[in-house]
Write a protein that holds these residues in place. Structure first.
Motif, short mmCIF file in Angstrom:
data_model
loop_
_atom_site.label_atom_id
_atom_site.label_comp_id
_atom_site.label_asym_id
_atom_site.label_seq_id
_atom_site.Cartn_x
_atom_site.Cartn_y
_atom_site.Cartn_z
N GLN A 35 0.92 -1.24 -0.05
CA GLN A 35 0.04 0.07 0.13
C GLN A 35 0.99 1.27 -0.10
OE1 GLN A 35 -0.77 2.38 2.33
NE2 GLN A 35 -2.53 3.07 1.59
N PRO A 36 0.65 2.34 -0.76
CA PRO A 36 1.55 3.34 -1.14
C PRO A 36 2.22 4.11 0.18
CG PRO A 36 -0.05 3.60 -2.70
CD PRO A 36 -0.52 2.24 -1.84
N THR A 37 1.10 4.44 1.15
CA THR A 37 1.29 5.21 2.18
C THR A 37 2.25 4.49 3.16
OG1 THR A 37 -0.87 6.55 2.20
CG2 THR A 37 0.34 6.27 4.31
N ARG A 38 1.91 3.22 3.28
CA ARG A 38 2.79 2.17 4.18
C ARG A 38 3.98 2.21 3.78
NH1 ARG A 38 -2.45 -0.48 4.90
NH2 ARG A 38 -1.76 -2.09 3.50
N LEU A 39 4.28 2.11 2.28
CA LEU A 39 5.57 1.96 1.92
C LEU A 39 6.42 3.23 2.25
CD1 LEU A 39 7.78 0.30 0.20
CD2 LEU A 39 6.64 1.10 -1.79
N ASP A 40 5.83 4.13 1.88
CA ASP A 40 6.30 5.61 2.36
C ASP A 40 6.78 5.54 3.76
OD1 ASP A 40 6.02 6.10 -0.50
OD2 ASP A 40 4.39 7.72 0.02
N VAL A 41 5.76 5.48 4.75
CA VAL A 41 5.91 5.22 6.13
C VAL A 41 7.43 4.44 6.25
CG1 VAL A 41 5.32 4.64 8.48
CG2 VAL A 41 3.88 5.76 6.88
N PHE A 42 7.30 3.18 5.82
CA PHE A 42 8.40 2.41 6.22
C PHE A 42 9.87 2.78 5.63
CE2 PHE A 42 10.98 -1.68 5.30
CZ PHE A 42 11.02 -2.13 6.49
N ARG A 43 9.81 3.55 4.39
CA ARG A 43 11.17 4.05 3.79
C ARG A 43 11.58 5.35 4.66
NH1 ARG A 43 11.15 4.48 -2.41
NH2 ARG A 43 13.25 4.81 -1.66
N LEU A 44 10.45 6.03 5.04
CA LEU A 44 10.91 7.13 5.90
C LEU A 44 11.32 6.83 7.32
CD1 LEU A 44 10.65 10.22 6.20
CD2 LEU A 44 8.38 10.12 7.26
N LEU A 45 10.95 5.70 7.88
CA LEU A 45 11.47 5.40 9.09
C LEU A 45 12.75 4.86 8.89
CD1 LEU A 45 8.19 4.10 10.95
CD2 LEU A 45 9.49 5.95 11.29
N ILE A 46 12.86 4.20 7.74
CA ILE A 46 14.34 3.33 7.49
C ILE A 46 15.44 4.76 7.40
CG2 ILE A 46 15.85 2.53 5.77
CD1 ILE A 46 13.52 0.49 5.22
N LYS A 47 15.05 5.89 6.86
CA LYS A 47 15.71 6.96 6.60
C LYS A 47 16.07 7.72 8.12
CE LYS A 47 16.18 11.19 3.98
NZ LYS A 47 15.38 12.09 2.96
N ALA A 48 14.89 7.49 8.85
CA ALA A 48 15.27 8.27 10.07
C ALA A 48 16.05 7.42 11.12
CB ALA A 48 13.74 8.39 10.79
N GLY A 49 16.42 6.35 10.67
CA GLY A 49 17.43 5.56 11.82
C GLY A 49 17.11 5.43 13.12
#
Length: 109
Positions: A15-29
């Motif tokens: 799902q696009p929003t969840r994929l964006d959330v996951f990628r954002l959290l990976i970036k946040a470290g």
């Protein structure tokens, strides 16, 4: 990881929003982000964000930590590692040298 857990993870990321959330959290470290910060960054309403965070948590892709009245969310790197391990379990038909370029690309700096 088994098929059922892998399917949960893929459904969560499908799902696009969840994929964006996951990628954002990976970036946040290791700093992670609060639900409000995630919602603001992705322009998603609070109730929608809460539902998406729950799906990702059930899939084992994110974890949370309560800090007083707020909750910080983090990418669960163990969950990601398990998913990648599941995908690469039988990689290259027993010829690991064929997988090395992929593994090198996946290795964080």
């Amino acid at each position: 990881m088994d098929n059922e857990n892998a399917l949960l993870a893929f459904a969560a990321l499908g799902q696009p929003t969840r994929l964006d959330v996951f990628r954002l959290l990976i970036k946040a470290g290791g700093e992670g982000m609060s639900a409000g910060e995630i919602g603001t960054a992705l322009n998603v309403r609070q109730n929608t964000m809460s539902a998406n965070l729950s799906v990702l948590a059930r899939a084992g892709l994110i974890r949370s930590n309560r800090e007083g009245r707020s909750i910080r969310y983090f990418a669960d790197m163990n969950g990601l590692r398990a998913l990648l391990g599941f995908l690469l379990e039988d990689c290259c038909g027993g010829q690991p040298e064929l997988c090395q370029p992929l593994l090198d690309e996946l290795t964080c700096c």
